[in-house]
Design a protein around this motif. Structure first.
Motif, PDB file in Angstrom:
ATOM      1  N   LYS A   1      -1.237   7.581  -3.108  1.00  0.00           N
ATOM      2  CA  LYS A   1      -1.146   7.939  -1.707  1.00  0.00           C
ATOM      3  C   LYS A   1      -0.502   6.803  -0.936  1.00  0.00           C
ATOM      4  CE  LYS A   1      -4.307  10.862   0.966  1.00  0.00           C
ATOM      5  NZ  LYS A   1      -5.752  10.957   1.236  1.00  0.00           N
ATOM      6  N   GLU A   2       0.610   7.079  -0.306  1.00  0.00           N
ATOM      7  CA  GLU A   2       1.306   6.085   0.523  1.00  0.00           C
ATOM      8  C   GLU A   2       1.427   4.739  -0.173  1.00  0.00           C
ATOM      9  OE1 GLU A   2      -1.195   6.363   3.840  1.00  0.00           O
ATOM     10  OE2 GLU A   2      -0.382   8.305   4.464  1.00  0.00           O
TER      11      GLU A   2
ATOM     12  N   LYS B   1      -0.193   3.495  -2.558  1.00  0.00           N
ATOM     13  CA  LYS B   1      -1.421   2.919  -3.123  1.00  0.00           C
ATOM     14  C   LYS B   1      -1.837   3.771  -4.311  1.00  0.00           C
ATOM     15  CE  LYS B   1      -3.034  -0.502  -0.379  1.00  0.00           C
ATOM     16  NZ  LYS B   1      -1.780  -1.250  -0.536  1.00  0.00           N
TER      17      LYS B   1
ATOM     18  N   LYS C   1      -4.865   4.692  -7.120  1.00  0.00           N
ATOM     19  CA  LYS C   1      -6.306   4.576  -7.391  1.00  0.00           C
ATOM     20  C   LYS C   1      -6.557   5.045  -8.818  1.00  0.00           C
ATOM     21  CE  LYS C   1      -8.786   3.224  -3.770  1.00  0.00           C
ATOM     22  NZ  LYS C   1      -8.125   1.920  -3.971  1.00  0.00           N
TER      23      LYS C   1
ATOM     24  N   GLU D   1      -5.550  -0.655 -12.601  1.00  0.00           N
ATOM     25  CA  GLU D   1      -5.225  -0.321 -11.212  1.00  0.00           C
ATOM     26  C   GLU D   1      -4.469  -1.470 -10.551  1.00  0.00           C
ATOM     27  OE1 GLU D   1      -8.249   1.687  -8.727  1.00  0.00           O
ATOM     28  OE2 GLU D   1      -7.952  -0.001  -7.349  1.00  0.00           O
ATOM     29  N   LYS D   2      -4.951  -2.694 -10.800  1.00  0.00           N
ATOM     30  CA  LYS D   2      -4.315  -3.861 -10.198  1.00  0.00           C
ATOM     31  C   LYS D   2      -2.872  -3.996 -10.693  1.00  0.00           C
ATOM     32  CE  LYS D   2      -5.011  -8.693 -10.064  1.00  0.00           C
ATOM     33  NZ  LYS D   2      -5.262  -9.487 -11.251  1.00  0.00           N
TER      34      LYS D   2
ATOM     35  N   GLN E   1      -0.626  -1.304  -9.409  1.00  0.00           N
ATOM     36  CA  GLN E   1      -0.281  -1.575  -8.011  1.00  0.00           C
ATOM     37  C   GLN E   1       0.889  -2.565  -7.926  1.00  0.00           C
ATOM     38  OE1 GLN E   1      -1.920   0.176  -5.412  1.00  0.00           O
ATOM     39  NE2 GLN E   1      -0.003  -0.549  -4.561  1.00  0.00           N
TER      40      GLN E   1
ATOM     41  N   LYS F   1       4.475  -2.014  -6.208  1.00  0.00           N
ATOM     42  CA  LYS F   1       4.988  -2.969  -5.232  1.00  0.00           C
ATOM     43  C   LYS F   1       6.420  -3.374  -5.599  1.00  0.00           C
ATOM     44  CE  LYS F   1       3.669  -7.335  -4.014  1.00  0.00           C
ATOM     45  NZ  LYS F   1       2.766  -8.413  -4.413  1.00  0.00           N
TER      46      LYS F   1
END
Lengths: 293, 427
Positions: B216-217, B219, B221, B414-415, B418, B422
């Motif tokens: 979502k946007e 991000k 999860k 998850e990290k 992400q 990015k």
């Protein structure tokens, strides 16, 4: 000091020119291209952009990258010494007048003649959980009661790759060392015997010093080759379990597949730098410069 | 001497580059697969040439998915005019599309009157990039549950279990009994090795518990209680209930699972539909003893299958685009898609073939599959999906091996995922 006439010089350059051009096109240019590319954001689905050290900055924050370095270096540290020691033992045996020497030499070479991808499949079958040879033997010989999942732990997968690699490349070391051994004049040994030396002393004082340059060559080749390990890992473990056996080149290849050529290039550059440093160290160790004089 | 070596060099390059001629006005089609698949394509290409007079050259690729992708990436990155048309795994379509390697098909479709409603809705989910149509499905895959109907019946089950809880009870009971005759018998086989198939399996477990990959946007999860529970369940299948073999997370890919099940060594199997035809072949131990069902789900969730399959697209660099489109249209035509089902046992990307009388008579299981395909869950449709998948493969596999707990594995995944986002979402 010898003097060469101009035409002699020109002729000798003409002889090495084709090789130089070959190296320039197929080695230097790609390496240079990879270097340049590693300073770019070169991703197939994004605008190409000059980002200087951005790829490297990210690389040094990437825990998987450290994992790949750790695996690759551990692999070199374990597999290369094993190959050198085993190769030396085989070479010493095959250098003696043992019966069926020619046949034995051919046998020793066999694993080396098999392409890595195929020997990888071979070992995959040996380690297979359900119908592998390793489990078959272990159960038949009563070593274990049930099948063992050989490649299931980080250590098991690591050792599996080491065993497969040692099996495949020890012959290479054997051949190089055998060539080195046969160039040692037999008179030196006779003389040493006259002086009352035993086998160990002869090995230590005659064989080793004279074999050293060849040994360094074998070490150099094996280290660089082990550094680039790809095919065996790709076939045998695919980098698993849990990424435990992902080598640097496998890691770089994955980025290439995913279209991130810049990041893949940065990984390759690191690989290149490590290989370069190791080569320089070995060449210094072997004192190749002195060999020519 | 100097001159001679120059001549040598020049002739060397002359010879090397002579090999790089274009393929003229023939269409080049890159495709790989098993020998019977290649044979099928060769016949198909000949048929096409007979009908249209357009010559098609098959550029044969390996069977391995990664290697097929590698071959295409090299050609497309270099902007080569060949291959003109090729098959892609659904997981790369977004990358190829975002790289602008694929020719938009909208205009051709309009001109040639192709009706997109004949295809599954996945066309709108995965074959578009920025609203432009860039590929069409050739065949569809989705994870399904194969089960031994003879064994279920013998032990008093009239239907395969629907929830994972019932599933484990049933598998444990039958496995215990069967072990007396077959010591290597297992309750459930699935794909757990570190590769793309693992992500597909995990997604099914997680989504059947209401979890999955939440984006979502910008991000992501992953470390959700529902995902942790599903991953713990996968671990338990191997290490606690022991109804899945210990080599699940090292060796189990599609073929290993299929072969084991086909030898009669398991009660349940999670696999793609391709296994159906092979299970029914003459030399199969389980011939006539197998049936299929939707995958089980957690008590609070519903059954989910991951979408797979192969899609066809045209290279942006093609020098024979309109001819290539004619071939593409031929491949996704009703007649060809029907042949694909009847000859190779593949599941057509066209919906209308699933209503064909002859197809349903010979492949009755397709009726069941249609609804599974309609609801199949696509993996995230991102150009950098591969990198996300690498992270997932690594950490899910680590959790299955017991190296990390499910919670730690998912929070690290998850990290890292992400970080991937990015990196690739920057302008």
């Amino acid at each position: 000091m010898e003097y060469h006439t101009f035409s002699e010089l020109r002729e000798s350059y003409a002889f090495i020119l084709p090789l130089m051009i070959f190296i320039l096109i197929f080695v230097l240019l790609p390496v240079l291209g990879t270097f340049i590319n590693s300073f770019f954001r070169d991703i197939s689905f994004m605008q190409r952009k000059f980002i200087l050290f951005e790829n490297y900055k990210q690389l040094f924050n990437d825990s998987d990258f450290y994992g790949a370095i750790r695996f690759t270096i551990l692999f070199i540290l374990v597999s290369v010494p094993l190959e050198i020691i085993l190769g030396l033992i085989f070479a010493l045996i095959l250098n003696e007048a043992v019966p069926f020497r020619g046949f034995l030499r051919a046998c020793v070479l066999l694993p080396w003649a098999i392409p890595s991808a195929i020997s990888g499949r071979l070992w995959e079958l040996i380690f297979n959980y359900n119908y592998g040879l390793a489990n078959f033997l272990c159960i038949k010989l009563g070593i274990s009661t049930g099948p063992i999942n050989w490649l299931g732990s980080s250590l098991g997968a690591f050792l599996g790759i080491v065993i497969a690699d040692v099996w495949k490349t020890t012959p290479f070391v054997t051949i190089i060392l055998l060539a080195g051994l046969s160039s040692i004049p037999i008179e030196l040994y006779s003389q040493a015997k006259v002086d009352g030396s035993n086998f160990l002393q002869r090995f230590h004082k005659v064989t080793m010093p004279l074999l050293k340059p060849v040994l360094i060559v074998a070490l150099l080749f094996r280290t660089i080759d082990a550094l680039r390990i790809f095919d065996l890992v790709y076939v045998l473990t695919h980098g698993g379990p849990g990424g435990a056996t992902t080598s640097l080149s496998l890691y770089s290849y994955r980025y290439f597949l995913a279209g991130d050529f810049g990041y893949g290039s940065a990984i390759s550059v690191v690989l290149f730098v490590i290989a370069f440093i190791l080569s320089v160290v070995y060449i210094k160790l072997g004192r190749f410069a002195e060999l020519g004089t | 001497m100097y001159r001679e070596s120059l001549i040598l060099i020049i002739s060397f390059f002359a010879v090397s580059f002579a090999g790089c001629r274009g393929t003229g006005d023939a269409v080049t089609f890159a495709v790989g697969g098993a020998p019977n698949e290649i044979e099928f394509w060769e016949k198909l290409v000949n048929e096409f040439t007979r009908q249209t007079g357009i010559k098609v050259i098959i550029l044969r690729q390996p069977t391995d998915t990664d290697q097929r992708r590698q071959g295409l990436v090299i050609s497309l990155k270099a902007g080569k005019s060949d291959p003109d048309v090729f098959l892609m795994d659904v997981a790369w379509v977004a990358q190829f599309g975002a790289s602008e390697w694929l020719e938009p098909l909208d205009d051709y479709i309009k001109k040639e009157n192709l009706n997109l409603d004949d295809f599954f809705n996945i066309v709108n989910l995965v074959d578009r990039y920025k609203d432009r149509l860039i590929a069409l499905p050739v065949y569809i895959d989705a994870g399904i549950l194969y089960y031994r109907k003879d064994l279920l019946k013998k032990y008093g089950y009239s239907e395969p279990p629907e929830t994972w809880g019932e599933f484990v009870d049933c598998a444990l009971k039958i496995q215990k009994s069967m072990r007396k005759i077959k010591p290597n018998f297992y309750g459930f086989l699935w794909q757990g090795a570190q590769y793309e198939g693992l992500v597909c399996n995990w997604l099914e477990f997680a989504a059947s518990n209401g979890g999955g990959i939440i984006l979502k946007e910008g991000k992501i999860k992953l470390n959700l209680p529902s995902n942790v529970k599903a991953l713990q369940f996968m671990f338990d299948l191997i290490h606690t209930y022991k109804i899945s073999p210990p080599n699940t997370f090292t060796e189990m890919k599609e073929e290993e699972v299929r072969i084991s099940f086909q030898r009669g060594d398991a009660l349940f199997e999670r696999n793609w539909p391709y296994a159906w035809a092979l299970h029914q072949s003459e030399d199969s131990y389980v011939k006539g003893k197998v049936d299929i069902a939707p995958l089980p789900h957690f008590a609070s969730g519903k059954s989910v299958s991951t979408l797979g399959g192969w899609h066809i697209g045209i290279s942006k660099y093609s020098d024979a685009k309109s001819k290539a489109f004619k071939f593409l249209k031929f491949v996704v035509s009703y007649t060809t898609q029907k042949k694909l089902a009847l000859k190779l046992g593949w599941n057509p990307g066209r919906k209308d073939v699933y209503n064909d009388q002859e197809v349903l008579e010979r492949l009755p299981h397709l009726a069941k599959l249609k609804s599974v395909f309609e609801n199949a869950l696509p993996r995230p449709n991102l150009p950098y999906y591969t990198q996300i998948s690498q992270v997932l493969q690594h950490y899910i596999n680590a959790a299955l091996s017991g190296k990390l707990t499910p919670e730690v594995a998912l929070s690290r995944a998850e990290k890292e995922a992400q970080n991937v986002i990015k990196r690739y979402e920057r302008k």
